[in-house]
Every structure is written in C-alpha cells, then in structure tokens.
Design a protein around this motif. Structure first.
Motif, PDB file in Angstrom:
ATOM      1  N   THR A 116     -21.118 -17.357 -28.016  1.00 10.11           N
ATOM      2  CA  THR A 116     -20.600 -16.175 -28.717  1.00 10.11           C
ATOM      3  C   THR A 116     -19.164 -16.337 -29.199  1.00 10.11           C
ATOM      4  OG1 THR A 116     -19.925 -15.184 -26.601  1.00 10.11           O
ATOM      5  CG2 THR A 116     -22.118 -14.612 -27.443  1.00 10.11           C
ATOM      6  N   PHE A 117     -18.433 -17.298 -28.642  1.00  6.40           N
ATOM      7  CA  PHE A 117     -17.019 -17.435 -28.992  1.00  6.40           C
ATOM      8  C   PHE A 117     -16.771 -17.685 -30.481  1.00  6.40           C
ATOM      9  CE2 PHE A 117     -12.935 -19.753 -29.191  1.00  6.40           C
ATOM     10  CZ  PHE A 117     -12.113 -18.789 -28.638  1.00  6.40           C
ATOM     11  N   LEU A 137     -10.254 -18.681 -20.862  1.00 12.79           N
ATOM     12  CA  LEU A 137     -10.272 -17.362 -20.217  1.00 12.79           C
ATOM     13  C   LEU A 137     -11.558 -16.614 -20.530  1.00 12.79           C
ATOM     14  CD1 LEU A 137      -6.599 -16.047 -20.594  1.00 12.79           C
ATOM     15  CD2 LEU A 137      -7.798 -16.624 -18.479  1.00 12.79           C
ATOM     16  N   VAL A 138     -12.036 -16.745 -21.760  1.00 10.59           N
ATOM     17  CA  VAL A 138     -13.304 -16.111 -22.127  1.00 10.59           C
ATOM     18  C   VAL A 138     -14.449 -16.724 -21.314  1.00 10.59           C
ATOM     19  CG1 VAL A 138     -14.994 -15.834 -23.984  1.00 10.59           C
ATOM     20  CG2 VAL A 138     -12.579 -15.420 -24.437  1.00 10.59           C
ATOM     21  N   VAL A 139     -14.457 -18.039 -21.193  1.00 15.74           N
ATOM     22  CA  VAL A 139     -15.497 -18.715 -20.405  1.00 15.74           C
ATOM     23  C   VAL A 139     -15.446 -18.251 -18.950  1.00 15.74           C
ATOM     24  CG1 VAL A 139     -16.275 -20.938 -19.512  1.00 15.74           C
ATOM     25  CG2 VAL A 139     -15.627 -20.728 -21.912  1.00 15.74           C
ATOM     26  N   VAL A 146     -12.628 -27.308 -30.172  1.00 15.01           N
ATOM     27  CA  VAL A 146     -12.088 -26.849 -31.452  1.00 15.01           C
ATOM     28  C   VAL A 146     -13.208 -26.491 -32.430  1.00 15.01           C
ATOM     29  CG1 VAL A 146     -10.715 -27.575 -33.466  1.00 15.01           C
ATOM     30  CG2 VAL A 146      -9.913 -28.078 -31.180  1.00 15.01           C
ATOM     31  N   ASP A 147     -14.436 -26.879 -32.135  1.00 17.81           N
ATOM     32  CA  ASP A 147     -15.561 -26.590 -33.033  1.00 17.81           C
ATOM     33  C   ASP A 147     -15.669 -25.116 -33.429  1.00 17.81           C
ATOM     34  OD1 ASP A 147     -16.427 -29.125 -33.511  1.00 17.81           O
ATOM     35  OD2 ASP A 147     -17.998 -29.121 -31.981  1.00 17.81           O
ATOM     36  N   PRO A 148     -15.544 -24.146 -32.476  1.00 14.54           N
ATOM     37  CA  PRO A 148     -15.601 -22.735 -32.879  1.00 14.54           C
ATOM     38  C   PRO A 148     -14.526 -22.353 -33.893  1.00 14.54           C
ATOM     39  CG  PRO A 148     -15.864 -22.942 -30.520  1.00 14.54           C
ATOM     40  CD  PRO A 148     -15.472 -24.293 -31.020  1.00 14.54           C
ATOM     41  N   TYR A 149     -13.338 -22.923 -33.742  1.00 14.13           N
ATOM     42  CA  TYR A 149     -12.242 -22.665 -34.683  1.00 14.13           C
ATOM     43  C   TYR A 149     -12.608 -23.184 -36.063  1.00 14.13           C
ATOM     44  CZ  TYR A 149      -7.468 -22.805 -36.603  1.00 14.13           C
ATOM     45  OH  TYR A 149      -6.356 -22.635 -37.385  1.00 14.13           O
ATOM     46  N   PRO A 179     -15.466  -6.629 -30.269  1.00 12.00           N
ATOM     47  CA  PRO A 179     -16.739  -5.981 -29.933  1.00 12.00           C
ATOM     48  C   PRO A 179     -17.878  -6.961 -29.684  1.00 12.00           C
ATOM     49  CG  PRO A 179     -16.220  -5.697 -32.260  1.00 12.00           C
ATOM     50  CD  PRO A 179     -14.997  -6.265 -31.616  1.00 12.00           C
ATOM     51  N   ILE A 180     -17.865  -8.120 -30.326  1.00 14.37           N
ATOM     52  CA  ILE A 180     -18.937  -9.100 -30.141  1.00 14.37           C
ATOM     53  C   ILE A 180     -18.957  -9.590 -28.699  1.00 14.37           C
ATOM     54  CG2 ILE A 180     -19.813 -11.362 -30.859  1.00 14.37           C
ATOM     55  CD1 ILE A 180     -18.500 -10.832 -33.586  1.00 14.37           C
TER      56      ILE A 180
END
Length: 245
Positions: free
Chosen positions: A135-136, A166-168, A52-55, A219-220
């Motif tokens: 990058t997430f 899914l990104v990972v 949850v850290d990225p959020y 785009p990132i």
C-alpha cells in the motif's frame, strides 16, 4: 536436627547458571546480528533500490533519486540499512535464543500455548509488513499529489526511509491486535460476549487508532490498516470461544 540442603532442586537452575545461560544467549544473538549487518552492508545498495521503488512509482517517470545534502548522509544511510537487514536476518536466531532461555521456566500448559502464540505473532507481523509494502506506493503518490503541482518532491534518504520503515513497523504491530484480544480472553480478563457488545465502539476506536499510529496520515494507509484490524476483531471473538471449549 534436620540438615538444611543448599543444593538446587532437580531441574532448577541456580542464579549463576541463569546468568551464564543468559550471557551465552546474548553472545549468540549479538554474533548473529553482527554477521547479518555485515551481509546487510554488502547488500545495502540493492535494498535501497528496492525501498526506493515506491518513490519511483509515485513519481511516474519524473525522476526518483533521493537527494543527499549532508556529506555523511550517504554513509549513514548504508549503515542504517545494514543494521536493518541485520536485524531481519538475525531475528530467527535471536527469537530462538529467547525461546531456549524462557522455555525451562514454563509449565507444560504454558508451553502448549506459547508455541502457537509466538508462531502466529511472527506470521501476523510479516503479513502486516507485506500489506505496508503493497500500500505504500499509493499512499506516497497521494502525499506527493496533495501538495499540488507547484511543489517539487525532493526527498532525503534519511527522511524517506524513516517514513517507509515506520509505516512497515506500524502495520506489523497493528496486525498483532488479534493476539492481544485472544490472550485477554484466555486470561479471562475479557469475554467474547463483551467484545460483541463493544463492536460499535471498537469500530470507532480502531479507526481512531489507525489515524493516530499511521506516520503518513493518509486515507489509503488508514483504511488499509483499519479494515484488517476490524476483521481481526471479529475473528478473535470466534477463536476465543473455540479455545475456551
């Protein structure tokens, strides 16, 4: 008259022995996955806090709690995290069991290539996963910000974790790209000269692939995936030439 020998050749396993060996390897793999999942269930709260850290970073202090609207979602989330952690923890054991099952059927020359290929595949997948984790947060910040100030982001655990994982997975699989190219060159299906001639088309194909496979569609993430893949494309040509000498 010549007697027909029914005995197995030296060093060869019978069908029953193969099946017994397979059962043994599967039991050990399932046991490792079960133990890993039990550990994962105990650590699920800490794992969720990490994921949850990225959020939280994207929200910039506006609150970052995930919203549960289903009575069973909290428990289901812990089960999914437990299985995820279990797979990660058990993967060395599972890969070792697969290797021990496959090795007897490989020739000496095949074993010489198998070890570097397997080792590099694991390293590249982990590298891709690391890039995804790094990058997430920026990708999520972009996705939240592009909706405008009138939209309040309230994510459920299942949808948020599904996107993250899914990104990972997408990054991990895309970083296996050079392994595929090197294998095709060693198998003489492709030549390094052909890859050199296809460079311009490959750039377009890589960016299209990255745009399609990235679940977040931002785009990132696209550039974070496409640029390393192009670097891998160039490196695979060099490695392919060196291995064929």
């Amino acid at each position: 008259m010549t007697k027909t020998s029914t005995a197995a050749e030296p060093g060869r396993m019978t069908l029953v022995e193969h099946l017994t060996e397979l059962r043994s390897r599967l039991v050990k793999s399932v046991l490792a996955l079960t133990i890993g999942s039990i550990v994962g269930f105990a650590l699920s709260n800490r794992v969720l806090a990490f994921l949850v850290d990225p959020y939280c970073a994207a929200q910039k202090g506006k609150g970052c709690r995930l919203v549960v609207i289903d009575p069973l979602e909290g428990f289901a989330t812990r089960i999914k995290l437990a299985i995820f952690v279990g797979v990660v923890l058990a993967s060395p054991v599972v890969l070792w069991q697969v290797w021990r099952f496959v090795t007897p059927g490989l020739h000496k020359n095949e074993k010489r290539y198998a070890v570097p290929f397997i080792a590099s595949s694991i390293v590249l997948f982990l590298a891709g996963a690391a890039v995804a984790v790094l990058t997430f947060p920026k990708a999520l910040e972009f996705l939240i910000g592009i909706g405008g100030p009138d939209l309040v982001p309230l994510f459920s655990p299942s949808k948020y974790l599904r996107l993250y994982l899914l990104v990972v997975a997408a990054f991990g699989l895309s970083f296996e790209f050079p392994i595929l190219l090197i294998f095709l060159q060693l198998a003489r299906i492709l030549k390094s000269q052909q890859l050199k001639q296809w460079r311009r088309g490959a750039i377009v194909a890589i960016f299209v692939f990255a745009a399609v496979i990235t679940p977040s569609q931002d785009p990132i993430t696209l550039f974070a995936m496409a640029l390393p893949m192009y670097a891998f494309y160039e490196a695979s040509m060099l490695i392919g030439r060196l291995l064929k000498r």
